[in-house]
Each structure stands twice: as C-alpha cells, then as structure tokens.
Design an enzyme around this catalytic site. Sequence first.
Site, PDB file in Angstrom:
ATOM      1  CD  GLN A  93      19.259  47.188  72.102  1.00 60.34           C
ATOM      2  OE1 GLN A  93      20.155  47.197  71.267  1.00 60.34           O
ATOM      3  NE2 GLN A  93      18.031  46.790  71.832  1.00 60.34           N
ATOM      4  CE1 TYR A  95      23.326  40.470  68.251  1.00 64.52           C
ATOM      5  CE2 TYR A  95      20.940  40.501  68.155  1.00 64.52           C
ATOM      6  CZ  TYR A  95      22.165  40.875  67.640  1.00 64.52           C
ATOM      7  OH  TYR A  95      22.216  41.646  66.507  1.00 64.52           O
ATOM      8  N   GLY A  98      12.300  51.970  63.271  1.00 62.88           N
ATOM      9  CA  GLY A  98      13.748  51.901  63.134  1.00 62.88           C
ATOM     10  C   GLY A  98      14.199  52.575  61.859  1.00 62.88           C
ATOM     11  CB  CYS A 143      12.340  53.130  55.077  1.00 61.07           C
ATOM     12  SG  CYS A 143      13.224  51.556  55.180  1.00 61.07           S
ATOM     13  CB  CYS A 176      17.424  48.766  49.869  1.00 69.64           C
ATOM     14  SG  CYS A 176      18.191  50.227  50.607  1.00 69.64           S
ATOM     15  CB  CYS A 192      20.634  50.544  57.838  1.00 62.11           C
ATOM     16  SG  CYS A 192      19.345  49.650  56.928  1.00 62.11           S
ATOM     17  CD  GLU A 236      13.264  61.534  32.731  1.00 57.33           C
ATOM     18  OE1 GLU A 236      13.089  60.600  31.925  1.00 57.33           O
ATOM     19  OE2 GLU A 236      14.325  61.673  33.399  1.00 57.33           O
ATOM     20  CE  LYS A 248      12.749  46.900  44.967  1.00 53.42           C
ATOM     21  NZ  LYS A 248      13.481  46.519  43.746  1.00 53.42           N
ATOM     22  CB  ALA A 279      18.487  68.220  27.878  1.00 50.92           C
TER      23      ALA A 279
END
Length: 663
Positions: free
Chosen positions: A107, A180, A339, A363, A366, A370, A432, A450, A477
């Site tokens: 690119q 751009y 992406g 993904c 968020c 990146c 847990e 979300k 624990a």
Amino acid sequence: MKYQNLFEPIKIGNLEIKNRYAMAPMGPLGLGDCEGGWNDRGIDYYTRRAKGGIGLIITGVTFSDTEVEKPSFPNTPNSTYNPVQFVRTSREMTERVHAYGAKIFLQMSGGFGRVTIPTNLGEFPPVSASAVPHRWLDKTCRPLTVEEIHGIVKSFGKGAYNAKRAGFDGIEIHAVHEGYLIDQFAISFFNQRTDEYGGSLENRLRFAKEIREEIARTCGPDFPVALRFSLKSMIKDFREGALPGEEFEEKGRDIEEGIEAAKLLEKFGYDALDVDAGTYDAWWWNHPPMYMEKAPYKEFARITKEHVNIPVIMAGRVDNPDTATECLENDICDMISLGRPTLADPDIVNKIRLNQLSRIRPCISCQEGCMGRIQTYSLINCAVNPQTGKERLTEYKPITRRKKVLVVGGGVAGCEAARVLAERGHEPVVYEAKSQLGGNLIPGGAPKFKEDDLALAKWYEDELTRLNVEVHLNTKADKDTIMSSGYDAVIVATGSRPKMFKLGDDEKVYSAEQVLLGQKDVGEKTVIVGGGLVGCELALDLVQKGKKVTIVEALDKIMAVNGPLCSANKEMLERLIDYNDVDVCCNAKVTNYQDGKLKAKLSDGEKTFEADSVVLCVGYSSEDTLYNEVKNEVEEVYLLGDARQVSNIMYAIWDAFEVANHI
C-alpha cells in the site's frame, strides 16, 4: 466445506488469489527500519498472517515521496528513500509470504496532508490541496504546488517499480479514502484550486489518474493496482462527522458523486476498489469502534459494485463468516477484508476454513492496542493478542521442568496466564470465586454494543477446556489453599472492587457492575457519577434502553483520564452521548443524595439533580489482600491484572502473557 464461496479463487487484473480474504491495510507503525525498509518485526508480522490462511495481504501504508512530507525513520517504510534497503528487506518478506500461497500488495500513500497525526511524522509544515484547517493542529495547511504534485506522482512510479522488483504482487493506492492527501484533492470541500487539479470531479481526481498512469509506465499495464476508496465522506463540517442514522448535509463526497468517482477510477485503469466510508473528520467510520454495527460498509460496497466491473473489496468488522458469505452471495462485494480480526487471531481464515469458529480469538474493537497505540506511541499491537507485532520476541518459551501453578482469579489476567502456561506445557490450576470465568468482561459485555467482550470470555473458557486446565468455579482460594497444596508457583489475579462512598440514601446508590448485571434497577431517571469510559458506556447503554441519564463528572470533561483511547472510539462515544440526549455536568462534585435528589457542588454554587438512583463509576481499587498475606512466604509468586494495578483489558492480558511465558 460450510463456507465454500469464501475459499474460491478470484482475480485482480491477471493475478489469481487463492481465496476471498484479504488482510486489510493497517498502519505498520514500528515495523520499519531506519533506512526505509522493513525490520524483522514487520517481516514476521506479515508472514504470520500469510501462514494463517489469508489470500491477499495488503501492507499498511508506506510512502514514496521524500520531499514534501519528509520521512521520519524508523516509522513506516519508504520505497524510494534507499531502494537497495527497501528491496532487500521487502524481498525477504515477499518470499516468506509467498511460501504460504498468499499474495501481497504494497500500500502506497500520497501523504497525509491535513490529517497528519503530529506524533507520527515529525515537524514538517502541513500541506493539502488548498489552504484548509489541519485536522488535529491549530494550523492552516499550505497548498501543494503543481511541481510538488508532479514529484509525488513520479515517486509513485519509482516506488512501485522497486516494489515489483522486491516481489510484491501489486500495489494498493492510499487513497481516495479517509480524507488523506489524494482524497483532499478529490473532495471539493478541501479543494478550492483553480488549476488543472481543481474544479470538476475529473480534475480533482487527476492526481489519482496520473499515479495510475505513472505506475503503468514504470511497471507495465498488467501489474495490478487497487485503490482504497470511500464512497461517502460523512462530513458535517471541519472536524465534525456524522453518526450512523443521523440526518445531515454532506460537505464531503456524497453517494452520487462517489458513484461517478468509482466509474472514473475504473476508467483510469484501477483493477479493484477497496471500499469503506468516512474521513478523519468522521474517523469512527473508517475505524469502526464497538459502538458501530458489524459490517457497516455493506450498502456502500453494494452501490459501488453495481456501478463498476472490477472487484470490490469490503472491510469493516466482517469477522462473522456467515455475514461474509452472505455478502458474496448477494453481490455486495467480491472479497472480504479483515483488519483488526487478523491482529487478534492471525489464524482466523484457517479456522473459518476448518469451521473451528469457537477457536477464533475475537477482536473486541477497543482499538487500544492498535489505533490507540499508533496515535500515541507509533506502534501497532493488539489488546487481546500480546504477540501481534512482536511475533519473534513473544514466541512461547520452551520449559525445562513442568510446574504446577496455582492461578487465583479467573478474570482476563488469570485466564490468559493459565492459557499460556498450559500452551507451554505447565500444569495451571485456576480458582475462581464466582460462577463463571471472565471477571470484568461479564458486566462489561452486558451492553449490546459490547457483545465481543462476552465472546472473549467464552473464548477463554473454551481454550482452557481444550487445554485441559483444571478450573474450580464458586471456590474462593485463601492462604491455606496456597500454602497446603504443593504448588511450584502462584499467580494472584484477584481483580479489583468498585470504589463506593456514602451519599445518604445508600440503598439506591449502586455500582456499575450491579446495574450491568441486572442486579439493580436504576428506575426511569438516574445519575451516573463519573464520566470515564465505564460511566459513559453505561450511560449509552441505559439511554438506549429508554432511561433518562445524567453524567456528573468532577473533571472539566468526560473521558479525561482514559487512554490510550483511539480518537475514533473516544469521539464517537462523546458524540453518541450528546446525540442520545445524555445530560453532562462537569466540574461538579456530588455531596449528598436524599429523597430522590442528588446534590453537587460546582464552582458557582450548588446544583440538584432529580434521580431514582445514583450509579457510582468513580474507579476501582486493587484487591490485593491475599497477595499481601503470602508474598513473603511463597518462593515464586506473582501479582497480575487489576490486583496489581487497575488498568484495562489490554494490560491485564499483556502482563499475564509476559509473566506466564517466563515461568
């Protein structure tokens, strides 16, 4: 094969690509060297995605001009600065990529112009098509001269020639897209020129036309050249973008002009169009956060495909293969561009091919690993995949002795630590206290937008099952657990607890977690105290459910302390808060809540808010009690996640990976 049409070959020009998946171009920040070539990180990064099954890799943006926007190394590669170095390092990369049957396009960009991110490209004066305001800086851009335009065009020819020598299979031009520099010429809102590069649409696209002609001259007419293309700009004004569904007057390129532009670009000889929408002024369109619906470019790709006879590539949160296959079946596009999903899981295409969808690490959009890091630190990484951009550095370390490791806490830090330990051959055991793994992913993933947080929690659950990790749910624990079970090492990842304080009528004062999990009903009218990311996302969730919401923030603006947040996420959430009529009161400190009235102190006096409830979103405190009890009695003990330092998902995962990979 379930997704057969995604794995049929396709041609761009005369080049055959083995399947319908492309790796979308993402800024290769941190992947270049000091001479304009690729460093080992960059070569490993792209090779790893080729190994994962991608048919076509499109590198992140690189440059060829060295005069107007002078290169600042090491940052992004430049194909003309030192041709020997560029060709040498690129040749190594393309040969490795080709070993996996993938093709790779370089690119190439004409420059940033008015949208230059100041931290990325040094201190040169900002340029543009005309004297227009810079996107980020309080400056007016200098118009390019005709001689400078010609110089940039010539550099494209030289750079593409070097790319062809280096083994690249084609070029993607960046771009009549995202605002751009070349797009600043194409959009009349930014281009007020009166010479041959201004005025009519064909004149405004002359820059893109001459670039295609120059590459054909230096590389031959059969060397494939695609172009990144935004059908619609979504500009309300300088630095003001439109939200999905919002009615507004388009100041940039509207769909009608976009159609004409697409036809002209095909006429100029471009072999494919890589379609999206937006500009830096509406950046959330080009880099869609979790607040944007999945596959937001479907309509733009469909319209483009109706009017051109060259392949249309479509990006934008198309991680679901059912959506992808429908887009091909319904003639919306010809290729799917992934992406950020390839950052989260470089094997995503192979896993789709094998119908191993539950094994795909999601993904979560968020953009903290990146775009947030690109903006802030000039590095491309991934919040949920610590190996992205650091493939060689973060290879799983071989073990010399199998250790039994107790992991206390099944949030993201504990799950990641257990996963990595098991991958390497150790024997982790997870305790847990709650009924499911995931920690803060569970309340955090409650809002509809979300959903991928919940998918990440489910992925961890599935991975620990696949790796035969022993997990004890509903089991807290304590020190005796740690001291009496013969563990070789202990990881304490006990998370955090929400900060709460008394306001008076505390029976109606809740935490965000209680509300998100449906444990408490806020009533019809609520006040959220704290305008950080948690408070703002909760406000958006509640207002979308029909509640009347007010945010009260002690600082002078909302989301003042979160980061590094990508501007696309932050700005879209800010605008959604306003668009959905969430009231915001800043510089206000709450003092008392009684009889449905919340009082707050402002600089000019006191203000009262009517509220059925109050939700405190004022941060979290580390839960490190257990660690402090055992830290001096256990030889090998580590504190991870929010228990060590309250932060975000990214650092919880990254720190856990670092520690677990070196036990």
